[in-house]
Design a protein around this motif. Structure first.
Motif, PDB file in Angstrom:
ATOM      1  N   VAL A 165      34.717  83.096  -2.223  1.00  0.00           N
ATOM      2  CA  VAL A 165      34.096  83.985  -1.240  1.00  0.00           C
ATOM      3  C   VAL A 165      34.198  85.433  -1.720  1.00  0.00           C
ATOM      4  N   LYS A 166      35.345  85.814  -2.235  1.00  0.00           N
ATOM      5  CA  LYS A 166      35.544  87.187  -2.715  1.00  0.00           C
ATOM      6  C   LYS A 166      34.632  87.511  -3.892  1.00  0.00           C
ATOM      7  N   SER A 167      34.371  86.519  -4.743  1.00  0.00           N
ATOM      8  CA  SER A 167      33.554  86.758  -5.937  1.00  0.00           C
ATOM      9  C   SER A 167      32.088  86.412  -5.748  1.00  0.00           C
ATOM     10  N   ASN A 168      31.706  85.949  -4.524  1.00  0.00           N
ATOM     11  CA  ASN A 168      30.343  85.429  -4.312  1.00  0.00           C
ATOM     12  C   ASN A 168      30.027  84.381  -5.382  1.00  0.00           C
ATOM     13  N   GLY A 169      30.963  83.461  -5.551  1.00  0.00           N
ATOM     14  CA  GLY A 169      30.932  82.559  -6.686  1.00  0.00           C
ATOM     15  C   GLY A 169      30.032  81.348  -6.548  1.00  0.00           C
ATOM     16  N   HIS A 170      30.042  80.560  -7.617  1.00  0.00           N
ATOM     17  CA  HIS A 170      29.248  79.340  -7.714  1.00  0.00           C
ATOM     18  C   HIS A 170      30.162  78.130  -7.862  1.00  0.00           C
ATOM     19  N   ILE A 171      29.775  77.027  -7.212  1.00  0.00           N
ATOM     20  CA  ILE A 171      30.485  75.753  -7.327  1.00  0.00           C
ATOM     21  C   ILE A 171      29.505  74.707  -7.831  1.00  0.00           C
ATOM     22  N   ILE A 172      29.914  73.962  -8.847  1.00  0.00           N
ATOM     23  CA  ILE A 172      29.111  72.842  -9.331  1.00  0.00           C
ATOM     24  C   ILE A 172      29.937  71.574  -9.186  1.00  0.00           C
ATOM     25  N   LEU A 173      29.457  70.677  -8.339  1.00  0.00           N
ATOM     26  CA  LEU A 173      30.106  69.386  -8.135  1.00  0.00           C
ATOM     27  C   LEU A 173      29.369  68.354  -8.971  1.00  0.00           C
ATOM     28  N   VAL A 174      30.059  67.737  -9.916  1.00  0.00           N
ATOM     29  CA  VAL A 174      29.396  66.770 -10.798  1.00  0.00           C
ATOM     30  C   VAL A 174      29.233  65.450 -10.059  1.00  0.00           C
ATOM     31  N   SER A 175      28.012  65.158  -9.705  1.00  0.00           N
ATOM     32  CA  SER A 175      27.662  63.971  -8.950  1.00  0.00           C
ATOM     33  C   SER A 175      27.104  62.904  -9.892  1.00  0.00           C
ATOM     34  N   SER A 176      26.109  62.179  -9.444  1.00  0.00           N
ATOM     35  CA  SER A 176      25.501  61.127 -10.263  1.00  0.00           C
ATOM     36  C   SER A 176      24.204  60.689  -9.608  1.00  0.00           C
ATOM     37  N   VAL A 177      23.249  60.268 -10.448  1.00  0.00           N
ATOM     38  CA  VAL A 177      22.039  59.658  -9.901  1.00  0.00           C
ATOM     39  C   VAL A 177      22.405  58.378  -9.152  1.00  0.00           C
ATOM     40  N   GLY A 178      23.596  57.838  -9.436  1.00  0.00           N
ATOM     41  CA  GLY A 178      24.087  56.667  -8.708  1.00  0.00           C
ATOM     42  C   GLY A 178      24.212  56.920  -7.219  1.00  0.00           C
ATOM     43  N   HIS A 194      27.401  59.620  -3.251  1.00  0.00           N
ATOM     44  CA  HIS A 194      26.514  59.928  -2.130  1.00  0.00           C
ATOM     45  C   HIS A 194      27.226  60.861  -1.149  1.00  0.00           C
ATOM     46  N   ALA A 195      28.485  60.563  -0.885  1.00  0.00           N
ATOM     47  CA  ALA A 195      29.279  61.422   0.001  1.00  0.00           C
ATOM     48  C   ALA A 195      29.487  62.800  -0.611  1.00  0.00           C
ATOM     49  N   LEU A 196      29.598  62.859  -1.935  1.00  0.00           N
ATOM     50  CA  LEU A 196      29.767  64.145  -2.603  1.00  0.00           C
ATOM     51  C   LEU A 196      28.552  65.040  -2.372  1.00  0.00           C
ATOM     52  N   ASN A 197      27.356  64.447  -2.396  1.00  0.00           N
ATOM     53  CA  ASN A 197      26.152  65.226  -2.119  1.00  0.00           C
ATOM     54  C   ASN A 197      26.209  65.825  -0.714  1.00  0.00           C
ATOM     55  N   ARG A 198      26.654  65.036   0.251  1.00  0.00           N
ATOM     56  CA  ARG A 198      26.780  65.536   1.622  1.00  0.00           C
ATOM     57  C   ARG A 198      27.865  66.610   1.706  1.00  0.00           C
ATOM     58  N   LEU A 217      25.358  68.079  -8.776  1.00  0.00           N
ATOM     59  CA  LEU A 217      24.563  67.915  -9.993  1.00  0.00           C
ATOM     60  C   LEU A 217      24.737  66.558 -10.656  1.00  0.00           C
ATOM     61  N   HIS A 218      23.615  65.848 -10.843  1.00  0.00           N
ATOM     62  CA  HIS A 218      23.622  64.685 -11.725  1.00  0.00           C
ATOM     63  C   HIS A 218      23.611  65.205 -13.155  1.00  0.00           C
ATOM     64  N   PRO A 219      24.625  64.879 -13.963  1.00  0.00           N
ATOM     65  CA  PRO A 219      24.718  65.464 -15.302  1.00  0.00           C
ATOM     66  C   PRO A 219      23.765  64.852 -16.318  1.00  0.00           C
ATOM     67  N   GLY A 220      23.164  63.709 -15.970  1.00  0.00           N
ATOM     68  CA  GLY A 220      22.365  62.967 -16.929  1.00  0.00           C
ATOM     69  C   GLY A 220      23.067  61.666 -17.277  1.00  0.00           C
ATOM     70  N   ALA A 221      22.366  60.818 -17.999  1.00  0.00           N
ATOM     71  CA  ALA A 221      22.934  59.527 -18.415  1.00  0.00           C
ATOM     72  C   ALA A 221      23.552  59.712 -19.795  1.00  0.00           C
ATOM     73  N   ILE A 222      24.837  60.012 -19.807  1.00  0.00           N
ATOM     74  CA  ILE A 222      25.533  60.452 -21.019  1.00  0.00           C
ATOM     75  C   ILE A 222      26.652  59.482 -21.378  1.00  0.00           C
ATOM     76  N   VAL A 223      26.777  59.193 -22.662  1.00  0.00           N
ATOM     77  CA  VAL A 223      27.874  58.344 -23.123  1.00  0.00           C
ATOM     78  C   VAL A 223      29.182  59.133 -23.038  1.00  0.00           C
ATOM     79  N   THR A 224      30.073  58.711 -22.163  1.00  0.00           N
ATOM     80  CA  THR A 224      31.407  59.304 -22.055  1.00  0.00           C
ATOM     81  C   THR A 224      32.407  58.164 -21.902  1.00  0.00           C
ATOM     82  N   GLU A 225      33.684  58.502 -21.973  1.00  0.00           N
ATOM     83  CA  GLU A 225      34.713  57.488 -21.755  1.00  0.00           C
ATOM     84  C   GLU A 225      34.582  56.895 -20.362  1.00  0.00           C
ATOM     85  N   LEU A 226      34.223  57.741 -19.390  1.00  0.00           N
ATOM     86  CA  LEU A 226      34.073  57.280 -18.010  1.00  0.00           C
ATOM     87  C   LEU A 226      32.870  56.361 -17.857  1.00  0.00           C
ATOM     88  N   SER A 227      31.713  56.795 -18.342  1.00  0.00           N
ATOM     89  CA  SER A 227      30.491  56.009 -18.154  1.00  0.00           C
ATOM     90  C   SER A 227      30.533  54.696 -18.924  1.00  0.00           C
TER      91      SER A 227
END
Length: 296
Positions: A165-178, A194-198, A217-227
Protein backbone atom coordinates in the motif's frame (compact mmCIF):
# COMPACT_ATOMS: atom_id res chain seq x y z
CA UNK A 1 -26.27 -24.41 -25.71
CA UNK A 2 -22.51 -25.15 -25.74
CA UNK A 3 -20.36 -23.72 -22.99
CA UNK A 4 -18.90 -20.32 -23.71
CA UNK A 5 -15.20 -20.34 -24.70
CA UNK A 6 -12.74 -19.48 -21.94
CA UNK A 7 -10.02 -17.99 -24.14
CA UNK A 8 -10.18 -14.52 -25.74
CA UNK A 9 -9.61 -14.14 -29.46
CA UNK A 10 -6.01 -12.93 -29.37
CA UNK A 11 -2.71 -14.27 -30.71
CA UNK A 12 -1.18 -16.95 -28.50
CA UNK A 13 2.55 -16.89 -27.82
CA UNK A 14 4.88 -19.62 -26.59
CA UNK A 15 8.07 -17.58 -26.30
CA UNK A 16 9.13 -13.98 -25.75
CA UNK A 17 7.57 -11.57 -28.28
CA UNK A 18 8.25 -7.85 -28.85
CA UNK A 19 5.58 -6.73 -26.37
CA UNK A 20 7.41 -8.38 -23.46
CA UNK A 21 11.03 -8.07 -24.65
CA UNK A 22 13.19 -6.85 -21.76
CA UNK A 23 15.97 -5.96 -24.17
CA UNK A 24 13.60 -3.83 -26.22
CA UNK A 25 10.24 -2.41 -25.21
CA UNK A 26 10.66 -3.23 -21.50
CA UNK A 27 14.27 -2.16 -21.16
CA UNK A 28 14.81 -0.59 -17.75
CA UNK A 29 11.14 -0.66 -16.69
CA UNK A 30 11.95 -2.17 -13.28
CA UNK A 31 14.72 0.32 -12.54
CA UNK A 32 14.93 1.05 -8.82
CA UNK A 33 12.23 -1.48 -7.88
CA UNK A 34 12.37 -3.89 -4.94
CA UNK A 35 11.10 -7.35 -5.88
CA UNK A 36 10.15 -10.15 -3.49
CA UNK A 37 9.79 -13.62 -5.07
CA UNK A 38 8.73 -16.93 -3.52
CA UNK A 39 9.64 -20.28 -5.05
CA UNK A 40 12.73 -18.66 -6.56
CA UNK A 41 15.19 -21.53 -6.25
CA UNK A 42 14.41 -22.98 -9.70
CA UNK A 43 12.16 -22.91 -12.73
CA UNK A 44 9.76 -20.00 -13.14
CA UNK A 45 10.87 -18.33 -9.91
CA UNK A 46 14.54 -18.36 -10.89
CA UNK A 47 13.70 -17.07 -14.37
CA UNK A 48 11.64 -14.30 -12.79
CA UNK A 49 14.61 -13.21 -10.69
CA UNK A 50 16.75 -13.06 -13.85
CA UNK A 51 14.07 -11.08 -15.71
CA UNK A 52 13.61 -8.39 -13.09
CA UNK A 53 17.37 -8.05 -12.68
CA UNK A 54 17.76 -7.55 -16.44
CA UNK A 55 14.92 -5.01 -16.31
CA UNK A 56 16.97 -2.96 -13.83
CA UNK A 57 15.53 -3.66 -10.38
CA UNK A 58 17.75 -2.50 -7.54
CA UNK A 59 16.75 -5.10 -4.96
CA UNK A 60 15.88 -8.79 -5.22
CA UNK A 61 14.65 -10.69 -2.18
CA UNK A 62 14.37 -14.31 -3.29
CA UNK A 63 12.96 -17.09 -1.13
CA UNK A 64 12.60 -20.84 -1.29
CA UNK A 65 13.22 -23.87 0.86
CA UNK A 66 16.94 -24.31 0.07
CA UNK A 67 19.50 -21.62 0.79
CA UNK A 68 22.07 -23.43 -1.35
CA UNK A 69 19.76 -23.39 -4.36
CA UNK A 70 18.90 -19.74 -3.78
CA UNK A 71 22.60 -18.86 -3.52
CA UNK A 72 23.15 -20.58 -6.87
CA UNK A 73 20.32 -18.55 -8.43
CA UNK A 74 21.70 -15.32 -6.98
CA UNK A 75 25.16 -16.10 -8.37
CA UNK A 76 23.71 -16.96 -11.77
CA UNK A 77 21.68 -13.75 -11.86
CA UNK A 78 24.62 -11.56 -10.98
CA UNK A 79 27.00 -13.22 -13.44
CA UNK A 80 24.49 -12.85 -16.30
CA UNK A 81 24.11 -9.07 -15.93
CA UNK A 82 25.98 -6.28 -17.68
CA UNK A 83 28.40 -4.56 -15.33
CA UNK A 84 26.24 -1.49 -14.77
CA UNK A 85 23.19 -3.54 -13.76
CA UNK A 86 25.25 -5.87 -11.56
CA UNK A 87 26.69 -2.91 -9.64
CA UNK A 88 23.27 -1.48 -9.00
CA UNK A 89 21.68 -4.70 -7.77
CA UNK A 90 21.49 -6.05 -4.23
CA UNK A 91 20.28 -9.66 -3.78
CA UNK A 92 19.11 -11.20 -0.52
CA UNK A 93 18.19 -14.86 -0.05
CA UNK A 94 15.91 -16.33 2.60
CA UNK A 95 14.89 -19.94 3.30
CA UNK A 96 11.20 -19.96 4.19
CA UNK A 97 8.25 -22.33 3.97
CA UNK A 98 5.28 -20.32 2.72
CA UNK A 99 2.86 -22.42 4.78
CA UNK A 100 4.53 -21.18 7.98
CA UNK A 101 2.67 -17.93 8.65
CA UNK A 102 5.10 -16.65 11.28
CA UNK A 103 8.14 -17.46 9.13
CA UNK A 104 6.62 -15.65 6.15
CA UNK A 105 5.95 -12.64 8.34
CA UNK A 106 9.56 -12.57 9.52
CA UNK A 107 10.79 -12.94 5.93
CA UNK A 108 8.69 -10.00 4.72
CA UNK A 109 9.92 -7.98 7.70
CA UNK A 110 13.55 -8.74 6.80
CA UNK A 111 12.96 -7.61 3.23
CA UNK A 112 11.41 -4.31 4.33
CA UNK A 113 14.17 -3.74 6.89
CA UNK A 114 16.83 -4.36 4.23
CA UNK A 115 15.31 -2.42 1.34
CA UNK A 116 12.78 -0.11 2.98
CA UNK A 117 9.78 -1.39 1.02
CA UNK A 118 8.41 -3.97 -1.41
CA UNK A 119 7.36 -2.71 -4.84
CA UNK A 120 6.60 -6.02 -6.56
CA UNK A 121 5.48 -9.23 -4.89
CA UNK A 122 5.60 -12.46 -6.91
CA UNK A 123 3.80 -15.39 -5.25
CA UNK A 124 5.27 -18.24 -7.27
CA UNK A 125 5.63 -21.06 -4.72
CA UNK A 126 3.22 -23.88 -5.54
CA UNK A 127 2.58 -27.56 -5.04
CA UNK A 128 0.94 -30.42 -6.90
CA UNK A 129 0.79 -34.21 -6.60
CA UNK A 130 0.13 -36.81 -9.30
CA UNK A 131 -3.52 -36.72 -10.32
CA UNK A 132 -5.78 -39.09 -8.38
CA UNK A 133 -9.55 -39.31 -8.04
CA UNK A 134 -11.07 -38.07 -4.80
CA UNK A 135 -11.76 -41.50 -3.29
CA UNK A 136 -8.28 -42.78 -4.21
CA UNK A 137 -6.05 -39.86 -3.29
CA UNK A 138 -4.03 -39.28 -0.14
CA UNK A 139 -6.19 -36.83 1.86
CA UNK A 140 -3.11 -35.23 3.41
CA UNK A 141 -1.57 -34.71 0.00
CA UNK A 142 -4.84 -33.30 -1.35
CA UNK A 143 -4.99 -30.74 1.43
CA UNK A 144 -1.29 -29.88 1.23
CA UNK A 145 -1.94 -28.56 -2.28
CA UNK A 146 -4.41 -26.09 -0.78
CA UNK A 147 -2.11 -25.25 2.12
CA UNK A 148 0.63 -24.18 -0.30
CA UNK A 149 -1.35 -22.79 -3.25
CA UNK A 150 -3.87 -20.84 -1.19
CA UNK A 151 -2.60 -20.77 2.40
CA UNK A 152 0.93 -19.84 1.32
CA UNK A 153 -0.32 -17.01 -0.89
CA UNK A 154 -2.60 -15.73 1.87
CA UNK A 155 0.31 -15.70 4.32
CA UNK A 156 2.43 -13.68 1.91
CA UNK A 157 -0.21 -11.09 1.01
CA UNK A 158 -1.35 -10.86 4.64
CA UNK A 159 2.09 -9.77 5.75
CA UNK A 160 3.16 -7.75 2.69
CA UNK A 161 -0.04 -5.76 2.08
CA UNK A 162 0.94 -2.83 4.30
CA UNK A 163 4.23 -2.31 2.48
CA UNK A 164 2.57 -2.64 -0.91
CA UNK A 165 0.00 0.00 0.00
CA UNK A 166 2.82 2.41 0.88
CA UNK A 167 4.60 1.73 -2.42
CA UNK A 168 1.45 1.52 -4.60
CA UNK A 169 2.89 -1.86 -5.47
CA UNK A 170 2.10 -4.77 -7.73
CA UNK A 171 1.24 -8.37 -6.80
CA UNK A 172 1.51 -11.28 -9.22
CA UNK A 173 -0.11 -14.52 -8.11
CA UNK A 174 1.09 -17.43 -10.23
CA UNK A 175 -2.05 -19.31 -11.15
CA UNK A 176 -2.69 -21.83 -13.93
CA UNK A 177 -4.90 -22.39 -16.93
CA UNK A 178 -5.93 -25.42 -14.85
CA UNK A 179 -8.09 -22.99 -12.87
CA UNK A 180 -10.43 -22.97 -15.87
CA UNK A 181 -10.31 -26.73 -16.47
CA UNK A 182 -12.02 -29.71 -14.87
CA UNK A 183 -9.78 -32.76 -15.26
CA UNK A 184 -10.42 -36.08 -13.48
CA UNK A 185 -7.92 -36.52 -10.66
CA UNK A 186 -7.00 -32.83 -10.51
CA UNK A 187 -9.63 -31.66 -8.03
CA UNK A 188 -7.14 -30.29 -5.51
CA UNK A 189 -4.79 -28.50 -7.89
CA UNK A 190 -7.33 -27.07 -10.29
CA UNK A 191 -9.77 -25.97 -7.59
CA UNK A 192 -6.95 -24.33 -5.62
CA UNK A 193 -5.93 -22.31 -8.66
CA UNK A 194 -9.56 -21.41 -9.33
CA UNK A 195 -9.77 -20.13 -5.76
CA UNK A 196 -6.53 -18.22 -6.30
CA UNK A 197 -8.17 -16.29 -9.14
CA UNK A 198 -11.01 -15.32 -6.80
CA UNK A 199 -8.50 -14.37 -4.10
CA UNK A 200 -6.94 -11.91 -6.56
CA UNK A 201 -10.36 -10.33 -6.99
CA UNK A 202 -10.63 -9.87 -3.22
CA UNK A 203 -7.15 -8.35 -2.99
CA UNK A 204 -8.17 -5.84 -5.66
CA UNK A 205 -11.48 -5.18 -3.91
CA UNK A 206 -9.82 -4.49 -0.58
CA UNK A 207 -6.58 -2.77 -1.64
CA UNK A 208 -7.07 -1.56 -5.20
CA UNK A 209 -8.44 1.73 -3.93
CA UNK A 210 -5.19 2.17 -1.98
CA UNK A 211 -3.04 1.80 -5.06
CA UNK A 212 -2.22 -1.91 -5.03
CA UNK A 213 -2.45 -3.78 -8.34
CA UNK A 214 -2.87 -7.56 -8.46
CA UNK A 215 -2.93 -10.11 -11.27
CA UNK A 216 -3.65 -13.84 -11.26
CA UNK A 217 -1.32 -15.11 -13.99
CA UNK A 218 -1.19 -18.36 -15.93
CA UNK A 219 2.57 -18.64 -16.57
CA UNK A 220 2.22 -20.85 -19.64
CA UNK A 221 2.72 -24.57 -20.16
CA UNK A 222 6.33 -24.83 -19.02
CA UNK A 223 8.50 -27.81 -18.15
CA UNK A 224 9.38 -27.44 -14.45
CA UNK A 225 10.00 -29.82 -11.58
CA UNK A 226 6.46 -29.06 -10.40
CA UNK A 227 4.68 -29.52 -13.73
CA UNK A 228 6.56 -32.75 -14.42
CA UNK A 229 4.96 -34.42 -11.38
CA UNK A 230 1.92 -35.41 -13.47
CA UNK A 231 3.03 -37.41 -16.58
CA UNK A 232 -0.24 -36.85 -18.47
CA UNK A 233 0.42 -33.12 -18.90
CA UNK A 234 4.02 -33.48 -20.11
CA UNK A 235 3.22 -33.46 -23.88
CA UNK A 236 1.45 -30.11 -23.46
CA UNK A 237 4.42 -28.32 -21.88
CA UNK A 238 5.67 -26.41 -24.92
CA UNK A 239 6.23 -22.86 -23.65
CA UNK A 240 9.54 -21.17 -22.81
CA UNK A 241 10.03 -20.19 -19.19
CA UNK A 242 10.95 -16.63 -20.25
CA UNK A 243 7.39 -16.18 -21.56
CA UNK A 244 6.22 -16.15 -17.94
CA UNK A 245 9.00 -14.10 -16.40
CA UNK A 246 8.99 -11.39 -19.08
CA UNK A 247 5.19 -11.17 -18.86
CA UNK A 248 5.51 -10.53 -15.12
CA UNK A 249 7.89 -7.66 -15.79
CA UNK A 250 5.37 -6.07 -18.14
CA UNK A 251 2.41 -6.59 -15.80
CA UNK A 252 4.28 -4.80 -13.03
CA UNK A 253 5.49 -1.97 -15.27
CA UNK A 254 2.27 0.02 -14.98
CA UNK A 255 0.98 -0.39 -18.53
CA UNK A 256 -1.49 -3.12 -17.55
CA UNK A 257 -2.77 -1.67 -14.27
CA UNK A 258 -6.26 -1.61 -15.79
CA UNK A 259 -6.21 -5.43 -15.65
CA UNK A 260 -5.83 -5.47 -11.87
CA UNK A 261 -8.00 -8.04 -10.12
CA UNK A 262 -8.25 -10.22 -13.21
CA UNK A 263 -6.94 -13.51 -14.57
CA UNK A 264 -4.38 -13.16 -17.36
CA UNK A 265 -2.49 -15.75 -19.39
CA UNK A 266 1.14 -15.31 -20.39
CA UNK A 267 0.19 -16.86 -23.72
CA UNK A 268 -2.12 -13.95 -24.58
CA UNK A 269 -0.72 -11.12 -26.68
CA UNK A 270 -1.01 -8.21 -24.25
CA UNK A 271 -1.08 -5.57 -26.97
CA UNK A 272 -4.03 -7.25 -28.64
CA UNK A 273 -5.70 -7.70 -25.25
CA UNK A 274 -5.34 -3.96 -24.63
CA UNK A 275 -7.35 -3.32 -27.79
CA UNK A 276 -10.24 -5.08 -26.04
CA UNK A 277 -9.90 -2.97 -22.89
CA UNK A 278 -13.25 -1.22 -23.22
CA UNK A 279 -15.13 -4.50 -23.58
CA UNK A 280 -13.21 -6.11 -20.71
CA UNK A 281 -13.89 -3.21 -18.36
CA UNK A 282 -17.52 -2.59 -19.34
CA UNK A 283 -18.47 -6.28 -19.03
CA UNK A 284 -16.08 -6.87 -16.11
CA UNK A 285 -14.49 -9.83 -17.88
CA UNK A 286 -11.61 -12.18 -16.98
CA UNK A 287 -13.06 -12.93 -13.54
CA UNK A 288 -14.60 -16.02 -11.96
CA UNK A 289 -18.31 -16.00 -12.55
CA UNK A 290 -21.28 -18.35 -12.68
CA UNK A 291 -22.56 -18.42 -16.27
CA UNK A 292 -26.37 -18.65 -16.26
CA UNK A 293 -26.60 -18.19 -20.03
CA UNK A 294 -30.15 -17.94 -21.34
CA UNK A 295 -31.58 -18.19 -17.79
CA UNK A 296 -31.07 -14.42 -17.39
Amino acid sequence: MPARPEQPNVTLHHDVYPGIDIGGRLKGVARGKIVYITGASRGIGASTAHAFALAGCSGLFITGRSLDSLASVASSVRSSLPEDLAKGLSIETDAVDVTNREAVGESVKRCVEKFGRIDILVANAGYVEPFSNIADCDPLGWWKIWEVNIGGVFNLVHHAAASLVKSNGHIILVSSVGAQKRSPGASAYQSSKHALNRFAEFVHLEYGGQGVKVFSLHPGAIVTELSSVEPSVRPNLIDKVELASHTMVRLSSGSEDWLSGRYVSSNWDLDELAQKRREIEEDDLLKNRLDVGSLV
